[in-house]
Motif scaffolding. Structure first.
Motif: not given
Length: 114
Positions: A43-51, A57-66
């Motif tokens: 399924q499509r999943e969140l990577v990161a967003t910015i207002t 806001n970051y997806g858990d799997s990319v926090k600290g890397r992206f």
């Protein structure tokens, strides 16, 4: 609103890539831009967003890397991807949201492989 994404490609594990997305059209300042990804069979999943105010806001799997950020050019968003892993391989989609309406970019392939 139209979205134009760029970047992506093939990179070795541990490498870096940068994605960019530019929005054009009738745009309000209170918007959210970001990236989602979809791997084959997933399924499509969140990577990161910015207002528009810079809240992220970051997806858990990319926090600290992206890192997601607003570009120097108005209504652009960049995604800096570091320490890439094979499991980051996916089609990455830019998303723009404002006033209850979502727009999606055409998708760009990111492949992490040796």
């Amino acid at each position: 609103v139209q979205l134009q994404a760029s970047g992506g490609g093939l990179v070795q594990p541990g490498g870096s890539l940068r994605l960019s997305c530019a929005a054009s059209g009738y745009i309000f300042s209170n918007n959210v831009m970001g990236w989602y990804r979809q791997a084959p069979g997933e399924q499509r999943e969140l990577v990161a967003t910015i207002t528009g105010r810079g809240y992220t806001n970051y997806g858990d799997s990319v926090k600290g890397r992206f890192t997601v950020s607003r570009g120097n050019v108005k209504n652009t968003v960049t995604l800096q991807m570091n320490s890439l892993k094979p499991e980051d391989t996916a089609v990455y989609y830019c998303k723009f949201s404002q006033r209850g309406t979502d727009c999606w970019g055409q998708g760009t392939q990111v492949t992490v492989s040796s």
